[in-house]
Design a protein around this motif. Structure first.
Motif, PDB file in Angstrom:
ATOM      1  N   SER A 137       0.831  -1.211   0.000  1.00  0.00           N
ATOM      2  CA  SER A 137       0.000   0.000   0.000  1.00  0.00           C
ATOM      3  C   SER A 137       0.861   1.254   0.000  1.00  0.00           C
ATOM      4  CB  SER A 137      -0.913   0.001   1.230  1.00  0.00           C
ATOM      5  OG  SER A 137      -0.131  -0.016   2.419  1.00  0.00           O
ATOM      6  N   MET A 138       2.004   1.202   0.669  1.00  0.00           N
ATOM      7  CA  MET A 138       2.920   2.338   0.653  1.00  0.00           C
ATOM      8  C   MET A 138       3.491   2.539  -0.739  1.00  0.00           C
ATOM      9  SD  MET A 138       3.460   3.884   3.631  1.00  0.00           S
ATOM     10  CE  MET A 138       5.132   4.465   3.515  1.00  0.00           C
ATOM     11  N   GLN A 139       3.875   1.434  -1.367  1.00  0.00           N
ATOM     12  CA  GLN A 139       4.559   1.538  -2.637  1.00  0.00           C
ATOM     13  C   GLN A 139       3.657   2.128  -3.715  1.00  0.00           C
ATOM     14  OE1 GLN A 139       7.816   0.868  -2.775  1.00  0.00           O
ATOM     15  NE2 GLN A 139       7.834   1.699  -4.828  1.00  0.00           N
ATOM     16  N   GLU A 140       2.400   1.719  -3.692  1.00  0.00           N
ATOM     17  CA  GLU A 140       1.482   2.221  -4.715  1.00  0.00           C
ATOM     18  C   GLU A 140       1.341   3.735  -4.634  1.00  0.00           C
ATOM     19  OE1 GLU A 140      -2.141   0.149  -4.155  1.00  0.00           O
ATOM     20  OE2 GLU A 140      -1.374  -1.769  -4.892  1.00  0.00           O
ATOM     21  N   ILE A 141       1.371   4.257  -3.436  1.00  0.00           N
ATOM     22  CA  ILE A 141       1.204   5.697  -3.257  1.00  0.00           C
ATOM     23  C   ILE A 141       2.484   6.461  -3.567  1.00  0.00           C
ATOM     24  CG2 ILE A 141       0.691   7.486  -1.529  1.00  0.00           C
ATOM     25  CD1 ILE A 141      -1.071   5.441  -0.125  1.00  0.00           C
ATOM     26  N   LEU A 142       3.611   5.909  -3.143  1.00  0.00           N
ATOM     27  CA  LEU A 142       4.859   6.661  -3.212  1.00  0.00           C
ATOM     28  C   LEU A 142       5.649   6.455  -4.497  1.00  0.00           C
ATOM     29  CD1 LEU A 142       6.079   6.161   0.449  1.00  0.00           C
ATOM     30  CD2 LEU A 142       4.896   8.116  -0.520  1.00  0.00           C
ATOM     31  N   ASP A 143       5.345   5.408  -5.255  1.00  0.00           N
ATOM     32  CA  ASP A 143       6.112   5.155  -6.473  1.00  0.00           C
ATOM     33  C   ASP A 143       6.177   6.356  -7.421  1.00  0.00           C
ATOM     34  OD1 ASP A 143       7.367   2.745  -6.341  1.00  0.00           O
ATOM     35  OD2 ASP A 143       5.733   1.591  -7.206  1.00  0.00           O
ATOM     36  N   PRO A 144       5.075   7.068  -7.620  1.00  0.00           N
ATOM     37  CA  PRO A 144       5.146   8.155  -8.604  1.00  0.00           C
ATOM     38  C   PRO A 144       5.970   9.350  -8.153  1.00  0.00           C
ATOM     39  CG  PRO A 144       2.877   7.435  -8.207  1.00  0.00           C
ATOM     40  CD  PRO A 144       3.714   6.876  -7.112  1.00  0.00           C
ATOM     41  N   ILE A 145       6.364   9.411  -6.889  1.00  0.00           N
ATOM     42  CA  ILE A 145       7.042  10.591  -6.377  1.00  0.00           C
ATOM     43  C   ILE A 145       8.545  10.423  -6.490  1.00  0.00           C
ATOM     44  CG2 ILE A 145       7.344  12.073  -4.358  1.00  0.00           C
ATOM     45  CD1 ILE A 145       4.640  11.195  -3.384  1.00  0.00           C
ATOM     46  N   ALA A 146       9.172  11.226  -7.281  1.00  0.00           N
ATOM     47  CA  ALA A 146      10.625  11.150  -7.448  1.00  0.00           C
ATOM     48  C   ALA A 146      11.314  11.552  -6.157  1.00  0.00           C
ATOM     49  CB  ALA A 146      11.068  12.061  -8.586  1.00  0.00           C
ATOM     50  N   GLY A 147      12.399  10.857  -5.834  1.00  0.00           N
ATOM     51  CA  GLY A 147      13.188  11.207  -4.662  1.00  0.00           C
ATOM     52  C   GLY A 147      12.768  10.507  -3.395  1.00  0.00           C
ATOM     53  N   ILE A 148      11.725   9.645  -3.470  1.00  0.00           N
ATOM     54  CA  ILE A 148      11.295   8.891  -2.297  1.00  0.00           C
ATOM     55  C   ILE A 148      11.386   7.407  -2.621  1.00  0.00           C
ATOM     56  CG2 ILE A 148       9.372   8.362  -0.747  1.00  0.00           C
ATOM     57  CD1 ILE A 148       8.363  11.138  -1.061  1.00  0.00           C
ATOM     58  N   SER A 149      11.959   6.636  -1.700  1.00  0.00           N
ATOM     59  CA  SER A 149      12.036   5.189  -1.888  1.00  0.00           C
ATOM     60  C   SER A 149      11.633   4.485  -0.601  1.00  0.00           C
ATOM     61  CB  SER A 149      13.458   4.760  -2.281  1.00  0.00           C
ATOM     62  OG  SER A 149      14.374   5.045  -1.243  1.00  0.00           O
ATOM     63  N   VAL A 150      11.151   3.261  -0.734  1.00  0.00           N
ATOM     64  CA  VAL A 150      10.750   2.443   0.402  1.00  0.00           C
ATOM     65  C   VAL A 150      11.506   1.134   0.320  1.00  0.00           C
ATOM     66  CG1 VAL A 150       8.842   1.355   1.618  1.00  0.00           C
ATOM     67  CG2 VAL A 150       8.454   3.453   0.323  1.00  0.00           C
ATOM     68  N   SER A 151      12.080   0.706   1.446  1.00  0.00           N
ATOM     69  CA  SER A 151      12.842  -0.547   1.456  1.00  0.00           C
ATOM     70  C   SER A 151      12.639  -1.254   2.778  1.00  0.00           C
ATOM     71  CB  SER A 151      14.333  -0.264   1.225  1.00  0.00           C
ATOM     72  OG  SER A 151      14.856   0.525   2.274  1.00  0.00           O
ATOM     73  N   PRO A 152      12.889  -2.577   2.819  1.00  0.00           N
ATOM     74  CA  PRO A 152      12.767  -3.295   4.083  1.00  0.00           C
ATOM     75  C   PRO A 152      13.778  -2.768   5.093  1.00  0.00           C
ATOM     76  CG  PRO A 152      12.998  -4.822   2.231  1.00  0.00           C
ATOM     77  CD  PRO A 152      13.322  -3.460   1.726  1.00  0.00           C
ATOM     78  N   ALA A 153      13.400  -2.748   6.356  1.00  0.00           N
ATOM     79  CA  ALA A 153      14.319  -2.368   7.427  1.00  0.00           C
ATOM     80  C   ALA A 153      14.807  -3.621   8.128  1.00  0.00           C
ATOM     81  CB  ALA A 153      13.625  -1.440   8.416  1.00  0.00           C
ATOM     82  N   ARG A 154      16.092  -3.655   8.464  1.00  0.00           N
ATOM     83  CA  ARG A 154      16.690  -4.771   9.186  1.00  0.00           C
ATOM     84  C   ARG A 154      17.322  -4.230  10.460  1.00  0.00           C
ATOM     85  NH1 ARG A 154      14.974  -9.101   6.286  1.00  0.00           N
ATOM     86  NH2 ARG A 154      16.602 -10.308   7.321  1.00  0.00           N
ATOM     87  N   CYS A 155      17.207  -4.980  11.542  1.00  0.00           N
ATOM     88  CA  CYS A 155      17.740  -4.537  12.830  1.00  0.00           C
ATOM     89  C   CYS A 155      18.718  -5.552  13.394  1.00  0.00           C
ATOM     90  CB  CYS A 155      16.600  -4.317  13.826  1.00  0.00           C
ATOM     91  SG  CYS A 155      15.544  -2.897  13.417  1.00  0.00           S
ATOM     92  N   ASP A 156      19.674  -5.063  14.172  1.00  0.00           N
ATOM     93  CA  ASP A 156      20.608  -5.955  14.846  1.00  0.00           C
ATOM     94  C   ASP A 156      19.969  -6.494  16.120  1.00  0.00           C
ATOM     95  OD1 ASP A 156      20.738  -3.918  16.752  1.00  0.00           O
ATOM     96  OD2 ASP A 156      22.608  -3.093  15.945  1.00  0.00           O
ATOM     97  N   ALA A 157      20.745  -7.263  16.889  1.00  0.00           N
ATOM     98  CA  ALA A 157      20.205  -7.909  18.082  1.00  0.00           C
ATOM     99  C   ALA A 157      19.704  -6.901  19.110  1.00  0.00           C
ATOM    100  CB  ALA A 157      21.269  -8.817  18.713  1.00  0.00           C
ATOM    101  N   GLY A 158      20.285  -5.720  19.114  1.00  0.00           N
ATOM    102  CA  GLY A 158      19.855  -4.706  20.061  1.00  0.00           C
ATOM    103  C   GLY A 158      18.703  -3.855  19.575  1.00  0.00           C
ATOM    104  N   GLY A 159      18.172  -4.135  18.380  1.00  0.00           N
ATOM    105  CA  GLY A 159      17.056  -3.372  17.835  1.00  0.00           C
ATOM    106  C   GLY A 159      17.467  -2.169  17.026  1.00  0.00           C
ATOM    107  N   GLY A 160      18.797  -1.952  16.858  1.00  0.00           N
ATOM    108  CA  GLY A 160      19.257  -0.816  16.076  1.00  0.00           C
ATOM    109  C   GLY A 160      19.160  -1.077  14.586  1.00  0.00           C
ATOM    110  N   LEU A 161      18.853  -0.048  13.831  1.00  0.00           N
ATOM    111  CA  LEU A 161      18.720  -0.169  12.397  1.00  0.00           C
ATOM    112  C   LEU A 161      20.080  -0.477  11.770  1.00  0.00           C
ATOM    113  CD1 LEU A 161      16.749   0.163   9.976  1.00  0.00           C
ATOM    114  CD2 LEU A 161      17.446   2.565   9.896  1.00  0.00           C
ATOM    115  N   VAL A 162      20.103  -1.486  10.909  1.00  0.00           N
ATOM    116  CA  VAL A 162      21.346  -1.864  10.232  1.00  0.00           C
ATOM    117  C   VAL A 162      21.408  -1.154   8.891  1.00  0.00           C
ATOM    118  CG1 VAL A 162      22.651  -3.759   9.202  1.00  0.00           C
ATOM    119  CG2 VAL A 162      21.427  -4.108  11.349  1.00  0.00           C
ATOM    120  N   ARG A 163      22.437  -0.348   8.701  1.00  0.00           N
ATOM    121  CA  ARG A 163      22.665   0.302   7.419  1.00  0.00           C
ATOM    122  C   ARG A 163      24.143   0.240   7.124  1.00  0.00           C
ATOM    123  NH1 ARG A 163      18.585   3.344   5.120  1.00  0.00           N
ATOM    124  NH2 ARG A 163      19.971   3.131   3.356  1.00  0.00           N
ATOM    125  N   ASP A 164      24.505  -0.138   5.916  1.00  0.00           N
ATOM    126  CA  ASP A 164      25.904  -0.048   5.518  1.00  0.00           C
ATOM    127  C   ASP A 164      26.020   0.889   4.330  1.00  0.00           C
ATOM    128  OD1 ASP A 164      25.776  -1.527   2.923  1.00  0.00           O
ATOM    129  OD2 ASP A 164      25.248  -3.217   4.196  1.00  0.00           O
TER     130      ASP A 164
END
Length: 414
Positions: A92-119
């Protein structure tokens, strides 16, 4: 009528026995039986000797027989893998946001402590959930069903949707292995644990350090290792040529030990259990555990250069974004809160970038809450500390990377 040789030998033996009793009664020394009288009588005497040996086994004989080793199981080492793939997008998010340039949606992954994993990498996800990622962890091509490939430092992993695939190398040079796995559990492994082959029907081999195990899959097998050479047949018989010398199990309740060989009682050997199978190679997912999704807004969508005031022409974007977030909240998908995260590139001082990123995060929270969304959202600035792309490449400025680093993220836990 001619009397057969067997009957004649038996009759002679009975006569000799009777004469022996009479002569003993008379005090005459008993004559020893002539072992060369006939082949039949010699065989009978040998059988009697064997029975006598069985009845008089020594404790050393019994200890040797009881020490007869079992052939070890073929153990498949832990195979490098990753957790099952998370659903790539919130549709439902993707259908709304796809047409808007500069916005992307991706799965979020967290480490054991609940912190967001980003590399430091670039992730893209299409509407079908197919993910591509090029970052510090390597190059990933992951389909929505978890199949795909990963090319990372030291190795290449390929996983098919049926669990078959291959691993060539590993993240640690000490764990390099070449693995081939078929969907039925057959395959091969060549790595630190040695060379293992399995046919998925119970047979296999394991050639490891100082040891060769062969399982025939029918209850029989061999083991040539530190204890010597062990052979077990599927009828309960077998041999062990090791520190105790040669031990033979006849599979009929008897066996031979020692030199010269002595016959003793010996239970038949247990059959060799069938070899196992290779587990399916686990499907791919980015590192960490699924914990929600991440909405990323390029800084140009909301802000002028080096500013933290939201531009007037960004109202439509914020209206659409707030509507989508409210839809998600009303659907019950959000349960762990929301964090608005500001980021900058590496131009300027650390303190300045930290302050700018915090002001931008606060501005987005305020704008969304004015539109009835993100009531429980918090804001935090990270400055230049969490880039998703290199700010420089080879000591040279990387404008494209800096542009990706100037962003606002909406982290929605679920």
């Amino acid at each position: 009528m001619r009397i057969s040789g067997w009957l004649l030998a038996t009759a002679c033996a009975l006569v000799v026995a009777a004469c022996g009793k009479d002569r003993a009664a008379e005090g005459v020394p008993e004559a020893k039986p002539d072992r060369t009288a006939s082949p039949a009588s010699a065989a009978a005497d040998n059988e009697a000797d064997n029975e006598a040996d069985t009845d008089t086994e020594t404790s050393a004989d019994r200890a040797a027989a009881d020490a007869f080793p079992a052939i070890p199981l073929i153990v498949v080492p832990e195979i490098v893998g990753v957790t099952p793939a998370q659903r790539a997008l919130e549709s439902s998010m993707q259908e709304i946001l796809d047409p808007i340039a500069g916005i992307s949606v991706s799965p979020a992954r967290c480490d054991a402590g609940g912190g967001l994993v980003r590399d430091a990498g670039i992730t893209s996800v299409d509407a079908q959930g197919n993910l591509s990622r090029n970052g510090d962890g390597g190059i990933f091509r992951i389909a929505a069903d978890g199949s795909g490939s990963a090319n990372f430092e030291g190795g290449l992993v390929v996983v098919n949707r049926d669990g078959s695939g291959s691993i060539n190398g590993g993240e640690d040079g000490d764990d390099d292995a070449i693995v081939r796995v078929e969907a039925d559990g057959s395959g091969s492994y060549n790595g630190p644990a040695g060379m293992i082959t399995l046919d998925a029907k119970g047979a296999g081999t394991w050639n490891g350090e100082g040891s060769l195990i062969r399982n025939n899959g029918d209850g029989s097998g061999t083991w040539n290792g530190p204890l010597g050479l062990v052979t077990i047949n599927n009828d309960g018989s077998g041999t062990w040529n090791g520190p105790q010398g040669l031990i033979r199990n006849n599979g009929d309740g008897t066996g031979q030990v020692g030199t010269p060989a002595r016959t003793i009682k010996m239970e038949p050997l247990a059959k060799v259990p069938p070899a196992g199978r290779f587990p399916p190679i686990k499907k791919f997912a980015p590192p960490g555990a699924p914990c929600g999704y991440l909405i990323t807004l390029n800084d140009r969508v909301l802000f002028d250069f080096d500013k933290s005031d939201i531009r007037a022409d960004a109202a439509k974007v914020l209206d659409t974004l707030a509507g989508a977030l409210k839809d998600i909240e009303s659907g019950g998908a959000q349960s762990g809160g929301m964090e608005i995260r500001g980021h900058t590139d590496a131009k300027g001082s650390d303190d300045y970038n930290q302050s700018l990123s915090a002001r931008r995060a606060d501005a987005v929270v305020e704008a969304l809450q004015q539109r009835g969304a993100a009531d429980d959202a918090s804001a935090k600035g990270y400055g230049e500390s969490l880039p998703v792309a290199p700010n420089e490449i080879g000591g040279q400025d990387n404008p494209g990377g800096r542009q990706l680093n100037r962003r606002v993220e909406i982290f929605v836990r679920s």
